[in-house]
Design an enzyme around this catalytic site. Structure first.
Site, PDB file in Angstrom:
ATOM      1  N   LYS A 182       0.847  -1.194   0.000  1.00 50.27           N
ATOM      2  CA  LYS A 182       0.000   0.000   0.000  1.00 50.27           C
ATOM      3  C   LYS A 182       0.885   1.246   0.000  1.00 50.27           C
ATOM      4  O   LYS A 182       1.879   1.313   0.725  1.00 50.27           O
ATOM      5  CB  LYS A 182      -0.895  -0.019   1.241  1.00 50.27           C
ATOM      6  CG  LYS A 182      -1.841   1.156   1.360  1.00 50.27           C
ATOM      7  CD  LYS A 182      -2.689   0.997   2.624  1.00 50.27           C
ATOM      8  CE  LYS A 182      -3.670   2.130   2.799  1.00 50.27           C
ATOM      9  NZ  LYS A 182      -4.482   1.936   4.026  1.00 50.27           N
ATOM     10  N   SER A 200      -9.409   1.784   3.087  1.00 48.07           N
ATOM     11  CA  SER A 200      -8.496   2.534   2.238  1.00 48.07           C
ATOM     12  C   SER A 200      -7.453   1.664   1.545  1.00 48.07           C
ATOM     13  O   SER A 200      -6.779   2.118   0.629  1.00 48.07           O
ATOM     14  CB  SER A 200      -7.797   3.619   3.057  1.00 48.07           C
ATOM     15  OG  SER A 200      -6.879   3.068   3.983  1.00 48.07           O
ATOM     16  N   SER A 206      -9.738  -0.466   7.074  1.00 48.91           N
ATOM     17  CA  SER A 206      -8.967  -0.299   5.845  1.00 48.91           C
ATOM     18  C   SER A 206      -8.400  -1.588   5.276  1.00 48.91           C
ATOM     19  O   SER A 206      -7.990  -1.619   4.125  1.00 48.91           O
ATOM     20  CB  SER A 206      -7.817   0.685   6.070  1.00 48.91           C
ATOM     21  OG  SER A 206      -8.322   1.957   6.377  1.00 48.91           O
TER      22      SER A 206
END
Length: 185
Positions: free
Chosen positions: A72, A146, A170
């Site tokens: 990420k 996210s 997330s």
């Protein structure tokens, strides 16, 4: 994967190239999932190093030997931008790996790419730097957030595993919405 490495039917370089080809076919073209922000230009070189070490010693350097991972773009990877998906951060390039990335590399992982996220690490997977990430099962649906980029990419088989981050949901939301296993430590 490790069985294939031991059997000599696959190398880390070959697997890395297969994933790069899938990213090109499905993330950049085709359905355009749009989960990758930055490819690691040294990924094939890292694969070669793992292959050389295995050939030299007959042993894996660790439990993630030659495993291409996705990270990420909120997690620092030395030498690759950490943008948080925002044009504001597009030029930030950390000099050190985050702790999880450093441990993964020590175990033999190959960092393949930095992945999309909710801009600045929050909300759905949309950012001013990259636009929207699509759910590979239904391109009209969200990948969640996210950590939607890592979730969508693992679902589309663009890498073996991914590292995300979670403050609220997330990891759990993208995992569920993309039908992959996610673990929140």
């Amino acid at each position: 994967i490790h069985k294939a490495y031991k059997d000599g039917t696959l190398t880390a370089r070959q697997l890395t190239q297969m994933y790069l080809d899938r990213i090109d076919a499905y993330d950049r073209h085709g359905p355009m999932i749009n989960s990758v922000i930055t490819l690691n230009p040294k990924a094939l070189e890292e694969g070669d190093k793992m292959d050389t070490e295995f050939k030299r010693t007959g042993k894996f350097v660790g439990s993630l030997h030659g495993i291409p991972i996705l990270v990420k773009d909120q997690v620092d990877v030395a030498g690759l931008p950490t943008t948080l998906g925002s044009v504001v951060m597009k030029d930030y390039v950390p000099q050190l790996d985050a702790g999880g990335v450093a441990r993964a590399r020590k175990a033999g992982a190959i960092v393949l790419a930095k992945m999309t996220l909710g801009e600045m690490g929050g909300g759905d997977t949309y950012g001013s730097l990259f636009g929207v990430t699509r759910n590979p099962y239904d391109l009209e649906r969200t990948a969640g957030g996210s950590s939607g980029g890592p979730g969508a990419a693992v679902a589309a088989n663009l890498g073996t595993i991914a590292i995300g981050e979670e403050g609220f949901a997330s990891i759990r939301r993208p995992s569920t919405w993309n039908s992959v296993v996610g673990m929140r430590p």
